[in-house]
Design a protein around this motif. Structure first.
Motif, PDB file in Angstrom:
ATOM      1  N   LEU A   1       1.894  -6.901  -9.036  1.00 28.32           N
ATOM      2  CA  LEU A   1       0.796  -6.593  -9.954  1.00 28.32           C
ATOM      3  C   LEU A   1      -0.038  -7.825 -10.275  1.00 28.32           C
ATOM      4  O   LEU A   1      -1.271  -7.745 -10.369  1.00 28.32           O
ATOM      5  CB  LEU A   1       1.347  -5.979 -11.236  1.00 28.32           C
ATOM      6  CG  LEU A   1       1.818  -4.519 -11.122  1.00 28.32           C
ATOM      7  CD1 LEU A   1       2.623  -4.118 -12.337  1.00 28.32           C
ATOM      8  CD2 LEU A   1       0.616  -3.595 -10.938  1.00 28.32           C
ATOM      9  N   GLN A   2       0.610  -8.946 -10.430  1.00 28.92           N
ATOM     10  CA  GLN A   2      -0.127 -10.176 -10.726  1.00 28.92           C
ATOM     11  C   GLN A   2      -1.038 -10.573  -9.572  1.00 28.92           C
ATOM     12  O   GLN A   2      -2.219 -10.889  -9.772  1.00 28.92           O
ATOM     13  CB  GLN A   2       0.850 -11.317 -11.014  1.00 28.92           C
ATOM     14  CG  GLN A   2       0.150 -12.650 -11.324  1.00 28.92           C
ATOM     15  CD  GLN A   2       1.141 -13.793 -11.553  1.00 28.92           C
ATOM     16  OE1 GLN A   2       2.344 -13.575 -11.591  1.00 28.92           O
ATOM     17  NE2 GLN A   2       0.624 -14.994 -11.703  1.00 28.92           N
ATOM     18  N   ILE A   3      -0.503 -10.532  -8.363  1.00 23.75           N
ATOM     19  CA  ILE A   3      -1.300 -10.876  -7.185  1.00 23.75           C
ATOM     20  C   ILE A   3      -2.449  -9.890  -7.008  1.00 23.75           C
ATOM     21  O   ILE A   3      -3.584 -10.278  -6.728  1.00 23.75           O
ATOM     22  CB  ILE A   3      -0.406 -10.907  -5.931  1.00 23.75           C
ATOM     23  CG1 ILE A   3       0.578 -12.077  -6.024  1.00 23.75           C
ATOM     24  CG2 ILE A   3      -1.244 -11.021  -4.665  1.00 23.75           C
ATOM     25  CD1 ILE A   3       1.630 -12.077  -4.938  1.00 23.75           C
ATOM     26  N   ALA A   4      -2.172  -8.608  -7.189  1.00 23.52           N
ATOM     27  CA  ALA A   4      -3.202  -7.588  -7.028  1.00 23.52           C
ATOM     28  C   ALA A   4      -4.322  -7.751  -8.052  1.00 23.52           C
ATOM     29  O   ALA A   4      -5.504  -7.586  -7.724  1.00 23.52           O
ATOM     30  CB  ALA A   4      -2.579  -6.199  -7.157  1.00 23.52           C
ATOM     31  N   THR A   5      -3.967  -8.073  -9.275  1.00 23.58           N
ATOM     32  CA  THR A   5      -4.976  -8.265 -10.321  1.00 23.58           C
ATOM     33  C   THR A   5      -5.908  -9.414  -9.979  1.00 23.58           C
ATOM     34  O   THR A   5      -7.137  -9.297 -10.079  1.00 23.58           O
ATOM     35  CB  THR A   5      -4.290  -8.521 -11.678  1.00 23.58           C
ATOM     36  OG1 THR A   5      -3.475  -7.393 -12.014  1.00 23.58           O
ATOM     37  CG2 THR A   5      -5.322  -8.732 -12.773  1.00 23.58           C
ATOM     38  N   GLU A   6      -5.339 -10.519  -9.561  1.00 24.32           N
ATOM     39  CA  GLU A   6      -6.140 -11.700  -9.231  1.00 24.32           C
ATOM     40  C   GLU A   6      -6.985 -11.470  -7.977  1.00 24.32           C
ATOM     41  O   GLU A   6      -8.186 -11.778  -7.948  1.00 24.32           O
ATOM     42  CB  GLU A   6      -5.229 -12.912  -9.034  1.00 24.32           C
ATOM     43  CG  GLU A   6      -4.483 -13.324 -10.304  1.00 24.32           C
ATOM     44  CD  GLU A   6      -3.428 -14.387 -10.050  1.00 24.32           C
ATOM     45  OE1 GLU A   6      -3.229 -14.749  -8.863  1.00 24.32           O
ATOM     46  OE2 GLU A   6      -2.795 -14.848 -11.020  1.00 24.32           O
TER      47      GLU A   6
ATOM     48  N   PHE B   1      -6.122  -9.507   1.852  1.00 24.02           N
ATOM     49  CA  PHE B   1      -5.313  -8.471   1.222  1.00 24.02           C
ATOM     50  C   PHE B   1      -3.915  -8.428   1.848  1.00 24.02           C
ATOM     51  O   PHE B   1      -2.893  -8.456   1.164  1.00 24.02           O
ATOM     52  CB  PHE B   1      -6.039  -7.130   1.404  1.00 24.02           C
ATOM     53  CG  PHE B   1      -5.597  -6.020   0.486  1.00 24.02           C
ATOM     54  CD1 PHE B   1      -4.406  -6.066  -0.214  1.00 24.02           C
ATOM     55  CD2 PHE B   1      -6.385  -4.882   0.347  1.00 24.02           C
ATOM     56  CE1 PHE B   1      -4.003  -5.015  -1.042  1.00 24.02           C
ATOM     57  CE2 PHE B   1      -6.003  -3.833  -0.469  1.00 24.02           C
ATOM     58  CZ  PHE B   1      -4.802  -3.901  -1.162  1.00 24.02           C
ATOM     59  N   SER B   2      -3.872  -8.362   3.166  1.00 22.82           N
ATOM     60  CA  SER B   2      -2.575  -8.261   3.829  1.00 22.82           C
ATOM     61  C   SER B   2      -1.820  -9.584   3.815  1.00 22.82           C
ATOM     62  O   SER B   2      -0.594  -9.612   3.706  1.00 22.82           O
ATOM     63  CB  SER B   2      -2.746  -7.761   5.268  1.00 22.82           C
ATOM     64  OG  SER B   2      -3.509  -8.663   6.044  1.00 22.82           O
ATOM     65  N   GLN B   3      -2.556 -10.698   3.901  1.00 20.16           N
ATOM     66  CA  GLN B   3      -1.906 -12.008   3.849  1.00 20.16           C
ATOM     67  C   GLN B   3      -1.251 -12.263   2.501  1.00 20.16           C
ATOM     68  O   GLN B   3      -0.304 -13.037   2.396  1.00 20.16           O
ATOM     69  CB  GLN B   3      -2.927 -13.112   4.137  1.00 20.16           C
ATOM     70  CG  GLN B   3      -3.303 -13.257   5.598  1.00 20.16           C
ATOM     71  CD  GLN B   3      -2.182 -13.855   6.421  1.00 20.16           C
ATOM     72  OE1 GLN B   3      -1.606 -14.879   6.056  1.00 20.16           O
ATOM     73  NE2 GLN B   3      -1.854 -13.212   7.527  1.00 20.16           N
ATOM     74  N   SER B   4      -1.733 -11.591   1.473  1.00 20.76           N
ATOM     75  CA  SER B   4      -1.169 -11.769   0.132  1.00 20.76           C
ATOM     76  C   SER B   4       0.245 -11.222   0.019  1.00 20.76           C
ATOM     77  O   SER B   4       0.949 -11.521  -0.947  1.00 20.76           O
ATOM     78  CB  SER B   4      -2.057 -11.072  -0.899  1.00 20.76           C
ATOM     79  OG  SER B   4      -1.932  -9.653  -0.789  1.00 20.76           O
ATOM     80  N   GLY B   5       0.646 -10.418   0.985  1.00 26.14           N
ATOM     81  CA  GLY B   5       1.956  -9.785   0.943  1.00 26.14           C
ATOM     82  C   GLY B   5       1.931  -8.380   0.367  1.00 26.14           C
ATOM     83  O   GLY B   5       2.950  -7.672   0.390  1.00 26.14           O
ATOM     84  N   LEU B   6       0.778  -7.930  -0.130  1.00 28.93           N
ATOM     85  CA  LEU B   6       0.700  -6.637  -0.799  1.00 28.93           C
ATOM     86  C   LEU B   6       0.897  -5.456   0.153  1.00 28.93           C
ATOM     87  O   LEU B   6       1.284  -4.373  -0.279  1.00 28.93           O
ATOM     88  CB  LEU B   6      -0.640  -6.501  -1.527  1.00 28.93           C
ATOM     89  CG  LEU B   6      -0.794  -7.364  -2.782  1.00 28.93           C
ATOM     90  CD1 LEU B   6      -2.237  -7.362  -3.271  1.00 28.93           C
ATOM     91  CD2 LEU B   6       0.135  -6.864  -3.886  1.00 28.93           C
ATOM     92  N   TRP B   7       0.639  -5.643   1.441  1.00 29.84           N
ATOM     93  CA  TRP B   7       0.776  -4.534   2.378  1.00 29.84           C
ATOM     94  C   TRP B   7       2.237  -4.272   2.736  1.00 29.84           C
ATOM     95  O   TRP B   7       2.537  -3.317   3.457  1.00 29.84           O
ATOM     96  CB  TRP B   7      -0.053  -4.792   3.638  1.00 29.84           C
ATOM     97  CG  TRP B   7      -1.518  -4.551   3.436  1.00 29.84           C
ATOM     98  CD1 TRP B   7      -2.296  -5.042   2.417  1.00 29.84           C
ATOM     99  CD2 TRP B   7      -2.386  -3.761   4.239  1.00 29.84           C
ATOM    100  NE1 TRP B   7      -3.587  -4.611   2.547  1.00 29.84           N
ATOM    101  CE2 TRP B   7      -3.681  -3.824   3.669  1.00 29.84           C
ATOM    102  CE3 TRP B   7      -2.211  -3.016   5.403  1.00 29.84           C
ATOM    103  CZ2 TRP B   7      -4.779  -3.162   4.211  1.00 29.84           C
ATOM    104  CZ3 TRP B   7      -3.307  -2.361   5.950  1.00 29.84           C
ATOM    105  CH2 TRP B   7      -4.575  -2.429   5.358  1.00 29.84           C
TER     106      TRP B   7
END
Length: 422
Positions: free
Chosen positions: A43-48, A74-80
């Protein structure tokens, strides 16, 4: 041949070379920068990250600039990889966390919010019908940064449930022939999960590499909303796929699974995100608008009829968010005890939010333009993108049928059908 829109400078390096002669775009090397461990981190990463996508959202929509850089980030952030089960090294976030994240990105850009939906959908099918070996391998690819697209829908059959894309066994694996449309995310994908049918009428999901010979990605999506989802076509001409990359699809609906409700929850989150963003934008625009001449007040925010309309939208947005939360919690509850009755319960909870979010997203985005006044019609502000995105996305499923299934369930105890469109 894949025709690109937007300047090549805006595309990520690995996507700058386009192979001609109807060959697909070679997939990027994927190495995720991080593996997210829990819901809070996700959630923190997605918000930022979602906030960083705001700056060029109007331009992307107006000029149809496909968001290669944004999807890579988006994908590099790990969210995928956040739905990968813990036993395979993923965060396995709750359905509520996933819904919140999709809503966050959809509020910034409805297209970007929709692009990973089919990626998570394919991973849910894998969870239910893949072999242990397939799960270990494909989940690891996703943890390493792999992006999945989709090639599910077809536009030629008379009925949407009919499929014509064929898979045929050969000595070394399978070959696929056919054509798909509305393939959201495939222009950005490394693998394209493709719904195919064999000679006996069984349906499978084939995880086709996007650099496969004979595969053509066609950038022909012309929808007036969700313009940069990359929802074009995919054509298969004797495309080879290894046997280990094919999993059953129809069994995900022949037996009680959460594949359908899970997919629909994500669609609802897209609409809730658009609705919330449109409502918040409306608050800003009303404070900047002039009052109606008959209101006898000094500011639009003091206009009693404007206040009334804002109150109605506020109630609807909050109700949609509450229904989304309830549906997500129901899915996670049912995941612990899956049977015919509990799957029906989850399906109805999701049908309620899908029906409500359809109406809320359309109302909130329309009222934004209405309450902003004539100034809200200026293309430079791009306020119409909220309504266009909501209108196009809500065409995905008919809200009227959601109400029918809900009514039949509460009135006649009839369970809704199990499929990906409920």
């Amino acid at each position: 041949m894949l025709a690109m829109h937007g300047s090549k400078e805006k595309m990520m390096t690995s996507y700058q070379t386009i192979i001609q002669n109807h060959q697909p775009l070679a997939p990027a090397r994927y190495t995720a920068k991080r593996i997210i461990k829990n819901d809070a981190e996700a959630l923190q990463i997605a918000t930022e990250l979602s906030q960083s996508f705001k700056e060029k959202s109007i331009q992307r929509d107006a000029e149809r600039v496909l968001p290669f850089d944004e999807i890579e980030a988006f994908s590099q952030s790990g969210l995928w990889a956040i739905t990968v089960p813990k036993r395979y090294g993923g965060a396995e976030v709750s359905s509520l966390t996933l819904a919140k994240i999709i809503a966050l990105f959809s509020g910034v850009d409805g297209s970007i919010g929709q692009i990973p939906q089919n990626h998570f959908y394919a991973l849910e099918v894998l969870r239910n019908t893949g072999t242990e070996q397939q799960k270990q391998r494909l989940y690891q690819e996703v943890l390493s940064g792999l992006r999945l697209g989709n090639a599910l829908a077809e536009f030629k059959p008379k009925n949407a449930s009919l499929k014509q894309t064929q898979i045929k066994a050969i000595e070394t694996g399978y070959v696929i022939n056919g054509e798909k449309f509305y393939c959201t995310g495939s222009l950005f994908a490394h693998r394209i999960p493709t719904l195919v049918i064999d000679e006996e009428g069984r349906e499978y999901l084939a995880f086709v590499r996007s650099d496969s010979e004979g595969l053509s990605l066609i950038d022909n999506w012309t929808g007036f909303g969700q313009r940069v989802t990359g929802s074009g076509g995919v054509k298969f001409t004797q495309v080879f796929v290894a046997a280990e990359d094919v999993i059953p699809f129809d069994s995900a609906f022949q037996h009680p699974t959460l594949v359908g409700p899970f997919a629909q929850l994500m669609h609802a989150a897209i609409e809730v995100g658009i609705a919330r963003a449109a409502f918040e934008e409306a608050l800003k625009r009303v404070h900047a608008a002039r009052p109606w001449i008959d209101s006898n007040v000094d500011a639009a925010a003091q206009d009693p009829l404007t206040i009334y309309e804002i109150g109605r939208v506020a109630a609807d947005v909050h109700a949609s968010e509450a229904l989304l939360k309830h549906a997500a919690l129901t899915i996670d509850e049912v995941r612990l005890n899956t049977n015919v009755e509990t799957i029906a319960k989850a399906s109805i909870a999701v049908a309620k939010i899908r029906a409500h979010s359809t109406e809320t997203a359309l109302k909130a985005s329309s009222k934004l333009i209405e309450l902003a006044g004539s100034r809200g019609s200026q293309s430079v502000d791009g306020l119409d993108r909220f309504w266009r995105n909501a209108r196009v996305h809500t065409l995905h499923d008919a809200a009227r049928w959601k109400y029918y299934f809900i009514g039949n369930y509460v009135l006649n105890d009839i369970f809704p059908p199990r499929r990906g469109t409920l």
